[in-house]
Design an enzyme around this catalytic site. Structure first.
Site, PDB file in Angstrom:
ATOM      1  CE  LYS A  77      -3.820   2.054   2.696  1.00  0.00           C
ATOM      2  NZ  LYS A  77      -4.699   1.868   3.874  1.00  0.00           N
ATOM      3  CB  SER A 152      -7.869   3.971   3.025  1.00  0.00           C
ATOM      4  OG  SER A 152      -7.009   3.371   3.990  1.00  0.00           O
ATOM      5  CB  SER A 176      -8.471   1.291   6.157  1.00  0.00           C
ATOM      6  OG  SER A 176      -9.151   2.517   6.257  1.00  0.00           O
TER       7      SER A 176
END
Length: 335
Positions: A77, A152, A176
Protein backbone atom coordinates in the site's frame (compact mmCIF):
# COMPACT_ATOMS: atom_id res chain seq x y z
CA UNK A 1 -1.79 -21.14 -14.41
CA UNK A 2 -4.42 -20.33 -11.79
CA UNK A 3 -3.91 -16.69 -10.70
CA UNK A 4 -5.59 -17.40 -7.35
CA UNK A 5 -3.13 -19.91 -5.90
CA UNK A 6 -2.29 -19.51 -2.21
CA UNK A 7 1.18 -18.79 -0.85
CA UNK A 8 1.57 -22.44 0.09
CA UNK A 9 0.64 -23.56 -3.42
CA UNK A 10 2.98 -21.02 -5.03
CA UNK A 11 5.81 -22.09 -2.71
CA UNK A 12 5.30 -25.71 -3.76
CA UNK A 13 5.22 -24.69 -7.44
CA UNK A 14 8.54 -22.86 -7.16
CA UNK A 15 10.28 -25.39 -4.93
CA UNK A 16 9.36 -28.27 -7.26
CA UNK A 17 10.83 -26.34 -10.24
CA UNK A 18 7.51 -26.48 -12.10
CA UNK A 19 7.95 -22.75 -12.65
CA UNK A 20 10.76 -20.29 -12.08
CA UNK A 21 10.33 -17.08 -10.13
CA UNK A 22 10.93 -15.14 -13.34
CA UNK A 23 8.15 -17.04 -15.12
CA UNK A 24 5.81 -16.54 -12.18
CA UNK A 25 6.47 -12.82 -12.00
CA UNK A 26 6.11 -12.41 -15.77
CA UNK A 27 2.72 -14.10 -15.51
CA UNK A 28 1.47 -11.65 -12.89
CA UNK A 29 3.01 -8.67 -14.71
CA UNK A 30 1.11 -9.70 -17.84
CA UNK A 31 -2.15 -9.86 -15.88
CA UNK A 32 -1.56 -6.37 -14.49
CA UNK A 33 -0.76 -5.00 -17.96
CA UNK A 34 -3.86 -6.64 -19.40
CA UNK A 35 -6.47 -5.91 -16.75
CA UNK A 36 -5.40 -3.21 -14.29
CA UNK A 37 -6.41 -0.38 -16.60
CA UNK A 38 -9.93 -1.36 -15.60
CA UNK A 39 -9.42 -1.69 -11.84
CA UNK A 40 -6.66 0.92 -11.27
CA UNK A 41 -5.38 -1.01 -8.25
CA UNK A 42 -1.70 -0.16 -8.83
CA UNK A 43 -0.18 3.31 -9.06
CA UNK A 44 3.34 2.09 -9.84
CA UNK A 45 4.87 -1.09 -11.24
CA UNK A 46 8.43 -1.34 -12.57
CA UNK A 47 8.65 -4.53 -14.67
CA UNK A 48 12.43 -4.27 -15.07
CA UNK A 49 12.96 -4.10 -11.32
CA UNK A 50 10.48 -6.92 -10.73
CA UNK A 51 12.22 -9.22 -13.21
CA UNK A 52 15.66 -8.34 -11.82
CA UNK A 53 14.48 -9.35 -8.34
CA UNK A 54 12.87 -12.49 -9.77
CA UNK A 55 16.13 -13.55 -11.44
CA UNK A 56 17.90 -13.01 -8.13
CA UNK A 57 15.26 -15.15 -6.43
CA UNK A 58 15.90 -17.98 -8.91
CA UNK A 59 19.61 -17.84 -8.14
CA UNK A 60 18.83 -17.94 -4.41
CA UNK A 61 16.59 -20.98 -4.85
CA UNK A 62 19.24 -22.74 -6.97
CA UNK A 63 21.57 -22.37 -3.96
CA UNK A 64 18.87 -23.81 -1.68
CA UNK A 65 18.93 -20.66 0.42
CA UNK A 66 15.37 -19.45 -0.09
CA UNK A 67 12.99 -17.97 2.47
CA UNK A 68 9.26 -18.42 2.81
CA UNK A 69 8.49 -15.78 0.16
CA UNK A 70 11.44 -16.13 -2.21
CA UNK A 71 10.19 -15.46 -5.73
CA UNK A 72 6.63 -14.60 -4.67
CA UNK A 73 5.14 -11.21 -5.64
CA UNK A 74 4.17 -8.83 -2.82
CA UNK A 75 2.62 -5.39 -3.30
CA UNK A 76 2.65 -2.58 -0.75
CA UNK A 77 0.00 0.00 0.00
CA UNK A 78 1.30 3.45 -0.87
CA UNK A 79 1.66 4.55 2.75
CA UNK A 80 4.52 2.08 3.38
CA UNK A 81 7.99 3.47 2.73
CA UNK A 82 10.06 1.48 0.23
CA UNK A 83 13.64 2.62 -0.23
CA UNK A 84 14.22 4.41 -3.52
CA UNK A 85 10.53 4.35 -4.40
CA UNK A 86 7.90 7.07 -4.40
CA UNK A 87 5.71 6.95 -1.30
CA UNK A 88 2.89 9.43 -1.77
CA UNK A 89 -0.09 8.19 0.25
CA UNK A 90 -1.80 8.82 -3.11
CA UNK A 91 -1.66 12.57 -2.51
CA UNK A 92 -0.29 15.28 -4.76
CA UNK A 93 1.37 16.71 -1.65
CA UNK A 94 3.85 13.82 -1.64
CA UNK A 95 3.93 13.08 -5.37
CA UNK A 96 7.69 13.75 -5.54
CA UNK A 97 8.73 12.16 -2.23
CA UNK A 98 11.19 9.27 -2.68
CA UNK A 99 11.67 7.25 0.48
CA UNK A 100 15.27 6.95 1.74
CA UNK A 101 14.53 3.81 3.78
CA UNK A 102 12.32 0.72 4.08
CA UNK A 103 9.48 0.39 6.55
CA UNK A 104 10.18 -2.39 9.05
CA UNK A 105 7.40 -4.54 7.60
CA UNK A 106 8.77 -4.03 4.08
CA UNK A 107 12.23 -5.03 5.31
CA UNK A 108 10.90 -8.16 7.06
CA UNK A 109 9.10 -9.26 3.90
CA UNK A 110 12.19 -8.58 1.81
CA UNK A 111 14.33 -10.69 4.16
CA UNK A 112 12.08 -13.65 3.38
CA UNK A 113 12.57 -13.10 -0.35
CA UNK A 114 9.32 -11.42 -1.36
CA UNK A 115 9.55 -9.76 -4.78
CA UNK A 116 8.48 -6.11 -4.56
CA UNK A 117 5.77 -5.65 -7.19
CA UNK A 118 4.85 -2.01 -6.75
CA UNK A 119 2.57 0.36 -4.84
CA UNK A 120 -1.18 -0.08 -4.59
CA UNK A 121 -3.76 2.69 -4.82
CA UNK A 122 -5.48 4.01 -1.69
CA UNK A 123 -7.68 6.78 -0.38
CA UNK A 124 -5.54 9.90 0.05
CA UNK A 125 -3.62 9.70 3.34
CA UNK A 126 -5.70 6.59 4.15
CA UNK A 127 -8.78 8.72 4.77
CA UNK A 128 -11.80 7.12 3.18
CA UNK A 129 -13.98 4.07 2.78
CA UNK A 130 -14.47 4.00 -0.99
CA UNK A 131 -10.99 4.42 -2.54
CA UNK A 132 -12.38 7.27 -4.65
CA UNK A 133 -10.23 10.05 -3.11
CA UNK A 134 -6.85 9.06 -4.57
CA UNK A 135 -4.87 11.56 -6.63
CA UNK A 136 -4.35 8.66 -9.06
CA UNK A 137 -8.08 8.19 -9.57
CA UNK A 138 -10.59 5.76 -8.07
CA UNK A 139 -10.10 2.01 -7.72
CA UNK A 140 -12.86 -0.19 -9.10
CA UNK A 141 -14.03 -3.48 -7.66
CA UNK A 142 -12.75 -6.28 -9.94
CA UNK A 143 -15.93 -8.32 -9.43
CA UNK A 144 -18.12 -5.44 -10.59
CA UNK A 145 -16.39 -2.43 -12.13
CA UNK A 146 -19.34 -0.18 -11.31
CA UNK A 147 -18.77 -0.79 -7.59
CA UNK A 148 -16.16 0.50 -5.16
CA UNK A 149 -13.65 -1.88 -3.57
CA UNK A 150 -13.89 -0.25 -0.14
CA UNK A 151 -11.14 1.82 1.45
CA UNK A 152 -8.68 2.90 2.28
CA UNK A 153 -6.76 -0.28 1.34
CA UNK A 154 -8.96 -0.77 -1.72
CA UNK A 155 -6.04 -0.98 -4.13
CA UNK A 156 -4.47 -3.85 -2.17
CA UNK A 157 -7.79 -5.68 -1.84
CA UNK A 158 -8.61 -5.24 -5.53
CA UNK A 159 -5.12 -6.37 -6.61
CA UNK A 160 -5.43 -9.61 -4.63
CA UNK A 161 -9.04 -10.19 -5.71
CA UNK A 162 -8.14 -9.65 -9.38
CA UNK A 163 -5.28 -12.14 -9.22
CA UNK A 164 -2.53 -9.56 -9.77
CA UNK A 165 -0.58 -10.56 -6.65
CA UNK A 166 -1.19 -13.23 -3.99
CA UNK A 167 -0.60 -10.83 -1.10
CA UNK A 168 -0.52 -7.09 -0.44
CA UNK A 169 0.04 -5.02 2.67
CA UNK A 170 -2.62 -2.68 4.02
CA UNK A 171 -3.30 -0.44 6.99
CA UNK A 172 -6.38 -0.24 9.18
CA UNK A 173 -7.41 2.76 11.30
CA UNK A 174 -11.17 2.28 11.48
CA UNK A 175 -11.76 -0.64 9.12
CA UNK A 176 -9.47 0.13 6.18
CA UNK A 177 -8.32 -3.49 5.79
CA UNK A 178 -11.42 -5.29 6.96
CA UNK A 179 -13.96 -3.36 4.90
CA UNK A 180 -12.24 -3.64 1.48
CA UNK A 181 -11.49 -7.31 2.21
CA UNK A 182 -15.23 -7.81 2.68
CA UNK A 183 -16.13 -5.81 -0.45
CA UNK A 184 -13.62 -7.71 -2.62
CA UNK A 185 -14.02 -11.20 -1.16
CA UNK A 186 -10.47 -11.67 0.12
CA UNK A 187 -8.99 -12.30 3.56
CA UNK A 188 -8.18 -9.13 5.47
CA UNK A 189 -6.17 -9.36 8.68
CA UNK A 190 -5.78 -6.54 11.21
CA UNK A 191 -3.62 -7.80 14.10
CA UNK A 192 -3.73 -6.52 17.65
CA UNK A 193 -2.31 -3.01 17.98
CA UNK A 194 1.44 -3.14 18.55
CA UNK A 195 2.08 -6.61 17.15
CA UNK A 196 3.32 -5.20 13.83
CA UNK A 197 5.72 -2.28 13.63
CA UNK A 198 4.39 1.04 12.33
CA UNK A 199 7.91 2.34 11.59
CA UNK A 200 7.91 3.55 8.01
CA UNK A 201 4.14 3.47 7.69
CA UNK A 202 2.99 7.07 7.19
CA UNK A 203 0.62 7.91 10.03
CA UNK A 204 -3.02 8.90 9.88
CA UNK A 205 -4.05 8.44 13.53
CA UNK A 206 -1.17 7.02 15.54
CA UNK A 207 -3.15 5.43 18.36
CA UNK A 208 -5.47 3.64 15.91
CA UNK A 209 -3.32 2.80 12.86
CA UNK A 210 -2.33 -0.82 12.46
CA UNK A 211 -0.55 -2.61 9.63
CA UNK A 212 -1.93 -5.83 8.20
CA UNK A 213 -2.43 -7.84 5.02
CA UNK A 214 -4.84 -8.70 2.24
CA UNK A 215 -4.43 -12.34 1.17
CA UNK A 216 -6.25 -15.25 -0.42
CA UNK A 217 -6.71 -17.40 2.69
CA UNK A 218 -6.53 -17.31 6.47
CA UNK A 219 -3.48 -19.56 6.27
CA UNK A 220 -1.77 -17.01 4.03
CA UNK A 221 -2.62 -14.28 6.56
CA UNK A 222 -1.06 -16.36 9.33
CA UNK A 223 2.08 -16.92 7.25
CA UNK A 224 2.47 -13.22 6.56
CA UNK A 225 1.86 -12.33 10.21
CA UNK A 226 4.67 -14.60 11.35
CA UNK A 227 7.01 -13.03 8.79
CA UNK A 228 6.06 -9.43 9.60
CA UNK A 229 5.77 -9.50 13.39
CA UNK A 230 8.35 -8.80 16.05
CA UNK A 231 9.34 -6.07 18.48
CA UNK A 232 10.80 -3.00 16.79
CA UNK A 233 12.80 -0.59 19.00
CA UNK A 234 12.22 2.16 16.41
CA UNK A 235 8.47 2.04 17.10
CA UNK A 236 7.56 3.21 20.62
CA UNK A 237 4.20 1.43 20.37
CA UNK A 238 5.67 -1.91 19.30
CA UNK A 239 4.75 -4.73 21.69
CA UNK A 240 7.70 -6.01 23.72
CA UNK A 241 6.49 -9.59 23.43
CA UNK A 242 6.49 -10.75 19.82
CA UNK A 243 4.70 -14.01 20.58
CA UNK A 244 6.77 -17.13 20.01
CA UNK A 245 5.24 -18.97 17.07
CA UNK A 246 6.64 -22.24 18.41
CA UNK A 247 4.54 -22.04 21.58
CA UNK A 248 1.36 -24.09 21.06
CA UNK A 249 -1.97 -22.32 21.47
CA UNK A 250 -3.82 -23.47 24.57
CA UNK A 251 -7.19 -25.05 23.88
CA UNK A 252 -10.00 -24.54 24.32
CA UNK A 253 -9.88 -20.87 23.50
CA UNK A 254 -12.29 -18.54 25.30
CA UNK A 255 -14.00 -16.33 22.72
CA UNK A 256 -16.13 -13.34 23.63
CA UNK A 257 -19.41 -13.08 21.73
CA UNK A 258 -21.68 -10.03 21.73
CA UNK A 259 -25.08 -10.66 20.12
CA UNK A 260 -26.01 -6.98 20.46
CA UNK A 261 -23.33 -6.04 17.91
CA UNK A 262 -25.12 -8.15 15.31
CA UNK A 263 -28.52 -6.51 15.56
CA UNK A 264 -28.16 -4.22 12.54
CA UNK A 265 -26.38 -6.70 10.27
CA UNK A 266 -27.90 -8.36 7.22
CA UNK A 267 -29.55 -11.67 8.17
CA UNK A 268 -27.32 -13.64 5.77
CA UNK A 269 -24.21 -12.27 7.48
CA UNK A 270 -25.59 -13.15 10.91
CA UNK A 271 -26.28 -16.70 9.71
CA UNK A 272 -22.69 -17.07 8.56
CA UNK A 273 -21.36 -15.76 11.88
CA UNK A 274 -23.58 -18.17 13.77
CA UNK A 275 -22.45 -21.03 11.53
CA UNK A 276 -18.81 -20.15 12.26
CA UNK A 277 -19.56 -20.12 15.98
CA UNK A 278 -21.20 -23.55 15.74
CA UNK A 279 -18.19 -24.94 13.87
CA UNK A 280 -15.76 -23.60 16.46
CA UNK A 281 -17.87 -24.98 19.31
CA UNK A 282 -17.87 -28.39 17.64
CA UNK A 283 -14.08 -28.15 17.54
CA UNK A 284 -14.05 -27.64 21.30
CA UNK A 285 -13.72 -23.86 21.58
CA UNK A 286 -15.59 -22.07 24.36
CA UNK A 287 -17.80 -19.01 23.82
CA UNK A 288 -18.71 -16.50 26.51
CA UNK A 289 -21.52 -13.99 26.02
CA UNK A 290 -20.28 -10.46 26.64
CA UNK A 291 -21.96 -7.08 26.60
CA UNK A 292 -20.22 -4.15 24.89
CA UNK A 293 -21.14 -0.98 26.74
CA UNK A 294 -21.63 2.43 25.13
CA UNK A 295 -21.23 0.97 21.66
CA UNK A 296 -23.38 3.79 20.28
CA UNK A 297 -20.60 6.20 21.28
CA UNK A 298 -17.85 4.28 19.49
CA UNK A 299 -18.15 6.06 16.15
CA UNK A 300 -18.21 9.51 17.76
CA UNK A 301 -15.15 8.63 19.84
CA UNK A 302 -13.36 7.36 16.75
CA UNK A 303 -13.88 10.59 14.84
CA UNK A 304 -12.76 12.77 17.74
CA UNK A 305 -9.55 10.78 18.21
CA UNK A 306 -8.74 10.13 14.56
CA UNK A 307 -9.33 13.68 13.35
CA UNK A 308 -7.31 15.22 16.18
CA UNK A 309 -4.38 12.88 15.55
CA UNK A 310 -4.63 13.33 11.78
CA UNK A 311 -4.39 17.10 12.19
CA UNK A 312 -1.16 16.64 14.10
CA UNK A 313 0.35 13.96 11.87
CA UNK A 314 -0.43 15.63 8.56
CA UNK A 315 1.13 18.91 9.67
CA UNK A 316 4.49 17.47 8.61
CA UNK A 317 3.25 17.49 4.98
CA UNK A 318 2.58 21.25 5.00
CA UNK A 319 5.51 22.00 2.69
CA UNK A 320 8.20 22.79 5.26
CA UNK A 321 9.54 19.30 6.05
CA UNK A 322 7.60 17.25 3.49
CA UNK A 323 5.04 17.99 0.82
CA UNK A 324 4.77 20.39 -2.09
CA UNK A 325 5.59 24.05 -1.59
CA UNK A 326 4.17 26.63 -3.97
CA UNK A 327 6.89 29.17 -4.82
CA UNK A 328 4.45 31.63 -6.33
CA UNK A 329 1.62 31.23 -3.84
CA UNK A 330 -0.06 34.46 -2.77
CA UNK A 331 -2.76 33.07 -0.48
CA UNK A 332 -3.64 29.99 1.55
CA UNK A 333 -6.28 28.93 -0.95
CA UNK A 334 -5.61 25.73 -2.91
CA UNK A 335 -5.14 26.41 -6.63
Amino acid sequence: MDPYLSLKQLRRLLDSKQMTAEELCRYFLDRIAQFDQQTNSFISVDPEQVLAEAKGADETMDRGDNGQLTGIPVAHKDNFCVRGQRTSCCSNLLRTFISPYDATIVKNISKEGGVYFGKTNMDEFAMGTSNKTSAWGPVRNPWNLSRVPGGSSGGSAAAVAAGFVPVATGSDTGGSIRQPASFCGVTGFKPTYGRLSRYGMIAFASSLDQAGTLTRTAQDAATMFQIMQGHDPRDATSALSSGDKNVPVKHPLTIGYSASLLQDLDSDIVKRIEASRNTLEQLGQKFVDVEVFDQDLALSSYYIISCAEASSNLARSAGMRFGSRAKSGSSIHVL
